[in-house]
Write a protein that holds these residues in place. Structure first.
Motif: not given
Length: 92
Positions: A26-36
């Motif tokens: 839900p939060d594009p600023a979090y960069d889930f895939n980049g962090r993962m």
């Protein structure tokens, strides 16, 4: 060698699952895939089976928490779409 191959398949399957989940974060600023991705890259040199298992369990935990977040998001959306009627006995 067989356990290593099995572990590799588990890691790849987890990575794919998390990557798919990250598409809808839900939060594009979090960069889930980049962090993962960075988390997996940091752990790619692990050789101790206990450490690998610990990292896999953390990944599974993140997967389950993300799924719970999505379920909550869907629930909240539905609750907004269908508010409780005034004659309904339950209050929330």
């Amino acid at each position: 060698m067989m356990a290593s191959s099995s572990t590799r398949h588990r890691v790849l399957a987890l990575y794919k699952e998390l990557h798919r989940l990250g598409r809808d974060y839900p939060d594009p600023a979090y960069d889930f895939n980049g962090r993962m991705r960075r988390m997996f890259e940091r752990n790619k040199s692990l050789t101790d089976p206990e450490e690998i298992e610990k990292a896999l369990k953390l990944g599974e935990y993140i997967k389950n928490e993300t799924l719970a977040l999505y379920s909550l998001k869907k629930y909240r959306h539905l609750k907004q779409k269908y508010p409780l009627s005034s004659d309904s006995p339950s209050q929330s």
